[in-house]
Design a protein around this motif. Structure first.
Motif, PDB file in Angstrom:
ATOM      1  N   ASP A  34      -2.590  18.773  -1.817  1.00 20.46           N
ATOM      2  CA  ASP A  34      -1.229  18.457  -2.267  1.00 20.46           C
ATOM      3  C   ASP A  34      -0.402  17.865  -1.138  1.00 20.46           C
ATOM      4  O   ASP A  34       0.357  16.912  -1.344  1.00 20.46           O
ATOM      5  CB  ASP A  34      -0.541  19.707  -2.828  1.00 20.46           C
ATOM      6  CG  ASP A  34      -1.125  20.136  -4.167  1.00 20.46           C
ATOM      7  OD1 ASP A  34      -1.737  19.281  -4.848  1.00 20.46           O
ATOM      8  OD2 ASP A  34      -0.970  21.318  -4.528  1.00 20.46           O
ATOM      9  N   THR A  35      -0.562  18.417   0.068  1.00 17.52           N
ATOM     10  CA  THR A  35       0.162  17.904   1.237  1.00 17.52           C
ATOM     11  C   THR A  35      -0.229  16.451   1.506  1.00 17.52           C
ATOM     12  O   THR A  35       0.635  15.588   1.688  1.00 17.52           O
ATOM     13  CB  THR A  35      -0.145  18.765   2.482  1.00 17.52           C
ATOM     14  OG1 THR A  35       0.194  20.125   2.205  1.00 17.52           O
ATOM     15  CG2 THR A  35       0.608  18.285   3.696  1.00 17.52           C
ATOM     16  N   VAL A  36      -1.520  16.187   1.534  1.00 18.04           N
ATOM     17  CA  VAL A  36      -2.018  14.835   1.808  1.00 18.04           C
ATOM     18  C   VAL A  36      -1.598  13.878   0.695  1.00 18.04           C
ATOM     19  O   VAL A  36      -1.114  12.769   0.953  1.00 18.04           O
ATOM     20  CB  VAL A  36      -3.555  14.848   1.965  1.00 18.04           C
ATOM     21  CG1 VAL A  36      -4.120  13.438   2.001  1.00 18.04           C
ATOM     22  CG2 VAL A  36      -3.951  15.598   3.217  1.00 18.04           C
ATOM     23  N   SER A  37      -1.759  14.308  -0.543  1.00 22.46           N
ATOM     24  CA  SER A  37      -1.416  13.467  -1.683  1.00 22.46           C
ATOM     25  C   SER A  37       0.072  13.127  -1.704  1.00 22.46           C
ATOM     26  O   SER A  37       0.446  11.970  -1.933  1.00 22.46           O
ATOM     27  CB  SER A  37      -1.812  14.187  -2.967  1.00 22.46           C
ATOM     28  OG  SER A  37      -1.489  13.425  -4.085  1.00 22.46           O
ATOM     29  N   THR A  38       0.909  14.106  -1.433  1.00 21.70           N
ATOM     30  CA  THR A  38       2.358  13.869  -1.390  1.00 21.70           C
ATOM     31  C   THR A  38       2.708  12.872  -0.302  1.00 21.70           C
ATOM     32  O   THR A  38       3.513  11.963  -0.502  1.00 21.70           O
ATOM     33  CB  THR A  38       3.110  15.194  -1.167  1.00 21.70           C
ATOM     34  OG1 THR A  38       2.756  16.106  -2.205  1.00 21.70           O
ATOM     35  CG2 THR A  38       4.606  14.984  -1.162  1.00 21.70           C
ATOM     36  N   PHE A  39       2.086  13.031   0.863  1.00 19.45           N
ATOM     37  CA  PHE A  39       2.336  12.119   1.976  1.00 19.45           C
ATOM     38  C   PHE A  39       1.913  10.700   1.623  1.00 19.45           C
ATOM     39  O   PHE A  39       2.644   9.738   1.871  1.00 19.45           O
ATOM     40  CB  PHE A  39       1.587  12.604   3.223  1.00 19.45           C
ATOM     41  CG  PHE A  39       1.746  11.710   4.415  1.00 19.45           C
ATOM     42  CD1 PHE A  39       2.876  11.761   5.213  1.00 19.45           C
ATOM     43  CD2 PHE A  39       0.749  10.797   4.740  1.00 19.45           C
ATOM     44  CE1 PHE A  39       3.016  10.929   6.309  1.00 19.45           C
ATOM     45  CE2 PHE A  39       0.879   9.966   5.840  1.00 19.45           C
ATOM     46  CZ  PHE A  39       2.016  10.027   6.622  1.00 19.45           C
ATOM     47  N   MET A  40       0.746  10.550   1.014  1.00 16.12           N
ATOM     48  CA  MET A  40       0.206   9.222   0.728  1.00 16.12           C
ATOM     49  C   MET A  40       0.918   8.538  -0.442  1.00 16.12           C
ATOM     50  O   MET A  40       0.887   7.324  -0.554  1.00 16.12           O
ATOM     51  CB  MET A  40      -1.297   9.298   0.443  1.00 16.12           C
ATOM     52  CG  MET A  40      -2.125   9.673   1.655  1.00 16.12           C
ATOM     53  SD  MET A  40      -1.910   8.577   3.065  1.00 16.12           S
ATOM     54  CE  MET A  40      -2.758   7.125   2.501  1.00 16.12           C
ATOM     55  N   ARG A  41       1.539   9.296  -1.319  1.00 15.19           N
ATOM     56  CA  ARG A  41       2.244   8.684  -2.459  1.00 15.19           C
ATOM     57  C   ARG A  41       3.498   7.936  -2.041  1.00 15.19           C
ATOM     58  O   ARG A  41       3.951   7.047  -2.755  1.00 15.19           O
ATOM     59  CB  ARG A  41       2.609   9.757  -3.481  1.00 15.19           C
ATOM     60  CG  ARG A  41       1.473   9.999  -4.445  1.00 15.19           C
ATOM     61  CD  ARG A  41       1.918  10.858  -5.604  1.00 15.19           C
ATOM     62  NE  ARG A  41       1.102  12.062  -5.575  1.00 15.19           N
ATOM     63  CZ  ARG A  41       1.557  13.295  -5.628  1.00 15.19           C
ATOM     64  NH1 ARG A  41       2.835  13.539  -5.754  1.00 15.19           N
ATOM     65  NH2 ARG A  41       0.729  14.308  -5.603  1.00 15.19           N
ATOM     66  N   GLN A  74      -7.906   7.742  -3.767  1.00 16.58           N
ATOM     67  CA  GLN A  74      -8.501   6.472  -4.166  1.00 16.58           C
ATOM     68  C   GLN A  74      -8.418   5.437  -3.049  1.00 16.58           C
ATOM     69  O   GLN A  74      -7.344   5.172  -2.528  1.00 16.58           O
ATOM     70  CB  GLN A  74      -7.788   5.929  -5.406  1.00 16.58           C
ATOM     71  CG  GLN A  74      -7.933   6.816  -6.618  1.00 16.58           C
ATOM     72  CD  GLN A  74      -9.365   6.883  -7.114  1.00 16.58           C
ATOM     73  OE1 GLN A  74     -10.052   5.879  -7.130  1.00 16.58           O
ATOM     74  NE2 GLN A  74      -9.807   8.057  -7.506  1.00 16.58           N
ATOM     75  N   ILE A  75      -9.545   4.848  -2.723  1.00 19.56           N
ATOM     76  CA  ILE A  75      -9.630   3.818  -1.690  1.00 19.56           C
ATOM     77  C   ILE A  75      -8.845   2.567  -2.106  1.00 19.56           C
ATOM     78  O   ILE A  75      -8.257   1.890  -1.275  1.00 19.56           O
ATOM     79  CB  ILE A  75     -11.099   3.448  -1.419  1.00 19.56           C
ATOM     80  CG1 ILE A  75     -11.891   4.658  -0.959  1.00 19.56           C
ATOM     81  CG2 ILE A  75     -11.219   2.329  -0.419  1.00 19.56           C
ATOM     82  CD1 ILE A  75     -11.517   5.192   0.385  1.00 19.56           C
ATOM     83  N   LYS A  76      -8.827   2.278  -3.381  1.00 21.44           N
ATOM     84  CA  LYS A  76      -8.109   1.087  -3.857  1.00 21.44           C
ATOM     85  C   LYS A  76      -6.624   1.171  -3.535  1.00 21.44           C
ATOM     86  O   LYS A  76      -6.001   0.181  -3.197  1.00 21.44           O
ATOM     87  CB  LYS A  76      -8.287   0.940  -5.367  1.00 21.44           C
ATOM     88  CG  LYS A  76      -9.692   0.675  -5.793  1.00 21.44           C
ATOM     89  CD  LYS A  76      -9.805   0.710  -7.299  1.00 21.44           C
ATOM     90  CE  LYS A  76     -11.265   0.740  -7.694  1.00 21.44           C
ATOM     91  NZ  LYS A  76     -11.424   1.016  -9.110  1.00 21.44           N
ATOM     92  N   MET A  77      -6.084   2.362  -3.656  1.00 24.01           N
ATOM     93  CA  MET A  77      -4.655   2.544  -3.415  1.00 24.01           C
ATOM     94  C   MET A  77      -4.337   2.713  -1.932  1.00 24.01           C
ATOM     95  O   MET A  77      -3.251   2.383  -1.486  1.00 24.01           O
ATOM     96  CB  MET A  77      -4.154   3.763  -4.196  1.00 24.01           C
ATOM     97  CG  MET A  77      -4.276   3.578  -5.702  1.00 24.01           C
ATOM     98  SD  MET A  77      -3.930   5.068  -6.645  1.00 24.01           S
ATOM     99  CE  MET A  77      -2.289   5.458  -6.136  1.00 24.01           C
ATOM    100  N   PHE A  78      -5.305   3.252  -1.177  1.00 25.83           N
ATOM    101  CA  PHE A  78      -5.096   3.533   0.242  1.00 25.83           C
ATOM    102  C   PHE A  78      -6.227   2.875   1.037  1.00 25.83           C
ATOM    103  O   PHE A  78      -7.229   3.506   1.358  1.00 25.83           O
ATOM    104  CB  PHE A  78      -5.075   5.042   0.486  1.00 25.83           C
ATOM    105  CG  PHE A  78      -4.226   5.806  -0.491  1.00 25.83           C
ATOM    106  CD1 PHE A  78      -2.858   5.558  -0.586  1.00 25.83           C
ATOM    107  CD2 PHE A  78      -4.779   6.764  -1.307  1.00 25.83           C
ATOM    108  CE1 PHE A  78      -2.078   6.259  -1.483  1.00 25.83           C
ATOM    109  CE2 PHE A  78      -4.001   7.470  -2.204  1.00 25.83           C
ATOM    110  CZ  PHE A  78      -2.645   7.216  -2.297  1.00 25.83           C
ATOM    111  N   PRO A  79      -6.082   1.607   1.390  1.00 23.00           N
ATOM    112  CA  PRO A  79      -7.192   0.839   1.975  1.00 23.00           C
ATOM    113  C   PRO A  79      -7.627   1.270   3.372  1.00 23.00           C
ATOM    114  O   PRO A  79      -8.721   0.909   3.793  1.00 23.00           O
ATOM    115  CB  PRO A  79      -6.654  -0.595   1.993  1.00 23.00           C
ATOM    116  CG  PRO A  79      -5.176  -0.454   1.960  1.00 23.00           C
ATOM    117  CD  PRO A  79      -4.889   0.797   1.202  1.00 23.00           C
TER     118      PRO A  79
END
Length: 146
Positions: A34-41, A74-79
């Protein structure tokens, strides 16, 4: 009967049903996700590298690699995200091995196949030579009067 195992993270005994780690460790892992996902969003963080993601979230790199490998990030969203090749450690985006390691394995297998084919051809030639040689000669032919 269900499998009983020790958690690889904390060492506690747990019933291994759906997950390979115990429930408390799974909850901790989900919190890290959740921490990583929130940061990357956040739009400004989408181009973050693995090192930046680790430094800014405090989540262990191996866990981030696991999230990418599982397809949760997802690699597509985070290259700029990836995970290490299982052989050499180079960062890859799919599969288990990088292109170089795959090529090394493929060329090695081709070499082995060529060597096997060569050995089988040599065996066929040896058998052909042996079949042409007779095992013995009759002495009667030598002493026959002409």
């Amino acid at each position: 009967m269900k499998d009983v195992a020790n958690c690889p993270k904390c060492g506690k005994i747990f019933v291994k049903a759906l997950r390979s780690i115990c429930q408390p460790c799974f909850k901790e892992q989900e919190e890290h996700y959740d921490t990583v996902s929130t940061f990357m969003r956040k739009k400004q963080n989408r181009m973050a590298s693995m090192r930046e993601l680790h430094e800014k979230t405090g989540v262990d790199l191996s866990l981030i690699h696991q999230f990418v490998r599982e397809g949760r990030l997802q690699i597509k969203m985070f290259p700029n995200l990836g995970y290490p090749c299982e052989s050499c450690g180079e960062i890859i985006k799919e599969g288990r091995l990088c292109g170089g390691c795959t090529e090394n394995i493929t060329s090695g297998l081709e070499k082995v196949e060529k060597e096997k084919a060569f050995e089988s051809r040599k065996d066929v030639e040896r058998r052909a030579e042996r079949s042409q040689v007779t095992a013995y000669h009759s002495l009667n032919d030598r002493f026959t009067k002409k």
